[in-house]
Enzyme design. Structure first.
Site, PDB file in Angstrom:
ATOM      1  N   TYR A  42      10.130   1.425   6.360  1.00  0.00           N
ATOM      2  CA  TYR A  42       8.863   1.060   7.013  1.00  0.00           C
ATOM      3  C   TYR A  42       8.498   2.101   8.068  1.00  0.00           C
ATOM      4  O   TYR A  42       7.359   2.575   8.135  1.00  0.00           O
ATOM      5  CB  TYR A  42       9.004  -0.328   7.656  1.00  0.00           C
ATOM      6  CG  TYR A  42       7.716  -0.850   8.220  1.00  0.00           C
ATOM      7  CD1 TYR A  42       6.882  -1.667   7.462  1.00  0.00           C
ATOM      8  CD2 TYR A  42       7.303  -0.514   9.509  1.00  0.00           C
ATOM      9  CE1 TYR A  42       5.688  -2.140   7.978  1.00  0.00           C
ATOM     10  CE2 TYR A  42       6.113  -0.976  10.026  1.00  0.00           C
ATOM     11  CZ  TYR A  42       5.310  -1.786   9.256  1.00  0.00           C
ATOM     12  OH  TYR A  42       4.123  -2.240   9.767  1.00  0.00           O
ATOM     13  N   ASP A  89      -4.159  -6.492   7.186  1.00  0.00           N
ATOM     14  CA  ASP A  89      -3.022  -7.419   7.048  1.00  0.00           C
ATOM     15  C   ASP A  89      -2.814  -8.279   8.287  1.00  0.00           C
ATOM     16  O   ASP A  89      -2.043  -9.233   8.260  1.00  0.00           O
ATOM     17  CB  ASP A  89      -1.722  -6.677   6.676  1.00  0.00           C
ATOM     18  CG  ASP A  89      -1.388  -5.521   7.591  1.00  0.00           C
ATOM     19  OD1 ASP A  89      -2.311  -4.903   8.134  1.00  0.00           O
ATOM     20  OD2 ASP A  89      -0.192  -5.221   7.764  1.00  0.00           O
ATOM     21  N   HIS A 141       0.180   2.293  14.972  1.00  0.00           N
ATOM     22  CA  HIS A 141      -0.106   3.523  14.288  1.00  0.00           C
ATOM     23  C   HIS A 141      -1.602   3.748  14.096  1.00  0.00           C
ATOM     24  O   HIS A 141      -2.005   4.677  13.392  1.00  0.00           O
ATOM     25  CB  HIS A 141       0.617   3.550  12.922  1.00  0.00           C
ATOM     26  CG  HIS A 141       0.117   2.480  11.953  1.00  0.00           C
ATOM     27  ND1 HIS A 141      -0.456   2.836  10.761  1.00  0.00           N
ATOM     28  CD2 HIS A 141       0.053   1.153  12.008  1.00  0.00           C
ATOM     29  CE1 HIS A 141      -0.803   1.731  10.108  1.00  0.00           C
ATOM     30  NE2 HIS A 141      -0.512   0.707  10.844  1.00  0.00           N
ATOM     31  N   GLU A 164      -5.952  -3.588  11.406  1.00  0.00           N
ATOM     32  CA  GLU A 164      -5.686  -3.374   9.978  1.00  0.00           C
ATOM     33  C   GLU A 164      -5.731  -4.736   9.263  1.00  0.00           C
ATOM     34  O   GLU A 164      -5.292  -5.758   9.817  1.00  0.00           O
ATOM     35  CB  GLU A 164      -4.327  -2.680   9.772  1.00  0.00           C
ATOM     36  CG  GLU A 164      -4.213  -2.154   8.352  1.00  0.00           C
ATOM     37  CD  GLU A 164      -3.121  -1.096   8.144  1.00  0.00           C
ATOM     38  OE1 GLU A 164      -2.309  -0.866   9.056  1.00  0.00           O
ATOM     39  OE2 GLU A 164      -3.092  -0.515   7.048  1.00  0.00           O
ATOM     40  N   HIS A 167       0.816  -1.223   0.000  1.00  0.00           N
ATOM     41  CA  HIS A 167       0.000   0.000   0.000  1.00  0.00           C
ATOM     42  C   HIS A 167       0.856   1.283   0.000  1.00  0.00           C
ATOM     43  O   HIS A 167       0.703   2.182   0.819  1.00  0.00           O
ATOM     44  CB  HIS A 167      -1.056   0.016   1.113  1.00  0.00           C
ATOM     45  CG  HIS A 167      -0.569  -0.256   2.510  1.00  0.00           C
ATOM     46  ND1 HIS A 167       0.471   0.416   3.089  1.00  0.00           N
ATOM     47  CD2 HIS A 167      -0.997  -1.112   3.451  1.00  0.00           C
ATOM     48  CE1 HIS A 167       0.653  -0.007   4.322  1.00  0.00           C
ATOM     49  NE2 HIS A 167      -0.225  -0.951   4.557  1.00  0.00           N
ATOM     50  N   HIS A 177      -4.240  -5.453  16.563  1.00  0.00           N
ATOM     51  CA  HIS A 177      -4.364  -4.366  15.588  1.00  0.00           C
ATOM     52  C   HIS A 177      -5.309  -4.861  14.489  1.00  0.00           C
ATOM     53  O   HIS A 177      -5.143  -5.969  13.992  1.00  0.00           O
ATOM     54  CB  HIS A 177      -2.962  -4.069  15.041  1.00  0.00           C
ATOM     55  CG  HIS A 177      -2.872  -3.042  13.971  1.00  0.00           C
ATOM     56  ND1 HIS A 177      -3.716  -1.961  13.878  1.00  0.00           N
ATOM     57  CD2 HIS A 177      -1.986  -2.924  12.937  1.00  0.00           C
ATOM     58  CE1 HIS A 177      -3.357  -1.221  12.836  1.00  0.00           C
ATOM     59  NE2 HIS A 177      -2.323  -1.794  12.247  1.00  0.00           N
ATOM     60  N   ASP A 180       3.051  -3.756  14.672  1.00  0.00           N
ATOM     61  CA  ASP A 180       3.755  -3.077  13.578  1.00  0.00           C
ATOM     62  C   ASP A 180       5.072  -2.425  14.033  1.00  0.00           C
ATOM     63  O   ASP A 180       5.980  -2.217  13.220  1.00  0.00           O
ATOM     64  CB  ASP A 180       2.863  -1.986  12.973  1.00  0.00           C
ATOM     65  CG  ASP A 180       1.835  -2.549  11.998  1.00  0.00           C
ATOM     66  OD1 ASP A 180       2.025  -3.682  11.511  1.00  0.00           O
ATOM     67  OD2 ASP A 180       0.848  -1.849  11.735  1.00  0.00           O
ATOM     68  N   HIS A 201       5.784  -7.738  11.237  1.00  0.00           N
ATOM     69  CA  HIS A 201       6.379  -7.814   9.896  1.00  0.00           C
ATOM     70  C   HIS A 201       7.891  -7.948  10.054  1.00  0.00           C
ATOM     71  O   HIS A 201       8.491  -7.283  10.897  1.00  0.00           O
ATOM     72  CB  HIS A 201       6.108  -6.548   9.075  1.00  0.00           C
ATOM     73  CG  HIS A 201       4.660  -6.258   8.866  1.00  0.00           C
ATOM     74  ND1 HIS A 201       3.858  -6.965   8.005  1.00  0.00           N
ATOM     75  CD2 HIS A 201       3.866  -5.309   9.416  1.00  0.00           C
ATOM     76  CE1 HIS A 201       2.640  -6.477   8.011  1.00  0.00           C
ATOM     77  NE2 HIS A 201       2.605  -5.466   8.876  1.00  0.00           N
TER      78      HIS A 201
HETATM   79 FE1  FEO Z   1      -0.868  -1.437  10.493  1.00  0.00          FE
HETATM   80 FE2  FEO Z   1       0.796  -4.243   9.567  1.00  0.00          FE
HETATM   81  O1  FEO Z   1      -0.708  -3.153   9.794  1.00  0.00           O
END
Ligand code: FEO
Length: 403
Positions: A199, A91, A154, A89, A33, A87, A173, A230
């Site tokens: 990142y 992903d 975030h 989000e 993204h 989180h 994250d 990640h």
């Molecule tokens: Fe904020 Fe890896 O998602």
């Protein structure tokens, strides 16, 4: 079993006794993204085997099967008691519905906002949610998890989970990077700095103040292992990585500059290189990026650590040429209030690009913005000398800021 990302699930990674990495590797990811990911990416999830079986986070769309198969090499997923949602989000949260099919007795543990965001992100799905308070603990048997909410690192609902018995944090994250690698630990990878910086600058830097607040909340907490959502796991040099994060969140600027530009007929490119030479001539390292050839997030990472950011564009009609115009929000999201800014570019007749760029640098609250430098059509030797001297002026300002 092979998947879309061509990963197999036979790899077993036990971080400490009974705590496993069970994530997914996306070897083919090139654009996360907007974040350039030339080396792919990972979505990390972690399985804890104790009296209560617990999964920390899940993985991105299309990777649920890889996650479930990895878990199945260790334990029957039906035995999972807790799914920790740190989180929402997509992903990390897209696989909860798939996980609940194979782990029907599992409860989703999340924050109040996490519960709200889950319900709004997956309308119609009934999640078995248990809300946990900031600072509360959950016993798993021999080990436990303490949940620490770190809003805006975030997203507003984000939390991390600390396992005191192992001095291990599941940091979501934070401390993450996008890189697919045969290695699961950062100390097995030599060149992690740029992916980590890219990142951070793209995903975290906008909320740097929240990162500093989060550091305050965990001040003094002993830490041996950081398991991000990640990229590789941190098990060595923990002080070094936390110091880097702290620096990027407070004062990321070093005694260096970056020149970014876009051009059609190469006049602005000639200017860019002359300015870069001028900066370097006074002893300030200066990097240069052609924004037509680079992913914008790569230049953004370099800009975050630069004291001076020099943006160039030829005038297209009355505005900056598109690649530079597209880069400006990336620059804004670095919160560049301690940086020196300058704009340059070539034009044919009316001009306009440098005026727009200079105003943007002021709007982004750069600490100092120089008068722009313009050249009409093709730069002459005299024009290039002006560019070189412009670079020298910028370089001297950078030096003065660190003297
Ligand atoms: Fe904020 Fe890896 O998602």
């Amino acid at each position: 079993m092979f998947y879309g990302g061509f990963s197999m699930t036979s790899e077993k990674v036990e971080i400490v006794k009974g705590v496993y990495w069970v994530g997914a590797i996306d070897w083919t990811l090139r654009d996360f993204h907007g974040l350039w990911t030339p080396r792919g990416g990972t979505y990390n999830a972690y399985l804890i085997i104790d009296e209560k079986i617990t999964l920390i986070d899940t993985v991105a769309p299309n990777f649920s099967k890889e996650l479930i198969d990895r878990i199945s090499t260790i334990i029957d997923p039906a035995k999972i008691d807790y799914l920790i949602c740190q989180h929402v989000e997509p992903d990390h949260s897209t696989s909860y519905a798939d996980m609940l099919k194979v782990a029907p007795k599992a409860k989703i543990i999340t924050s109040m906002r996490g519960a709200e965001f889950l319900e709004k992100s997956y309308p119609g799905v009934k999640f078995p949610i248990k809300i946990v308070e900031d600072g509360s603990s959950l016993g798993l048997g021999k080990r436990s998890l303490t949940f620490v909410q770190i809003p805006m690192v975030h997203w507003p609902e984000t939390m991390i989970s600390y396992m005191p018995e192992e001095q291990l944090v599941f940091s979501n994250d934070a401390f993450g990077m996008q890189i697919a690698s045969p290695y699961r630990y950062a100390d097995q990878i030599d060149d992690w700095y740029e992916p980590l910086r890219a990142y951070y600058s793209y995903i975290v830097r906008w909320n740097a103040a929240a990162v500093l607040k989060a550091f305050k909340k965990i001040e003094g907490v002993p830490l041996k292992i950081i398991c991000p959502s990640h990229g590789p796991i941190w098990r060595k040099n923990i002080d070094q990585i936390t110091e880097i994060y702290h620096r990027w969140s407070s004062s990321p600027e070093k005694e260096q500059a970056v020149v970014v530009y876009s051009t059609i007929w190469k006049s602005t490119k000639q200017m860019a290189y002359a300015i870069r030479e001028g900066i370097a001539s006074v002893g300030v390292p200066a990097d240069i990026y052609n924004l037509e050839e680079e992913y914008l997030s790569r230049a953004q990472g370099a800009a975050m650590e630069a004291k001076a950011v020099v943006v160039g564009a030829m005038t297209y009609n009355i505005d900056p040429y598109y690649p530079t115009a597209a880069f400006m929000p990336y620059l804004k999201h670095l919160r560049p209030t301690s940086k020196i800014g300058a704009a340059f570019g070539s034009y044919g007749w009316g001009g306009g690009a440098t005026k727009v760029l200079t105003q943007q640098l002021k709007d982004f609250k750069f600490s100092e913005v120089l008068e722009p430098l313009d050249v009409q059509f093709r730069p002459t030797e005299e024009d290039l000398k002006r560019c070189f001297e412009y670079g020298q002026e910028i370089g001297r300002k950078v030096k003065a800021a660190f003297s």
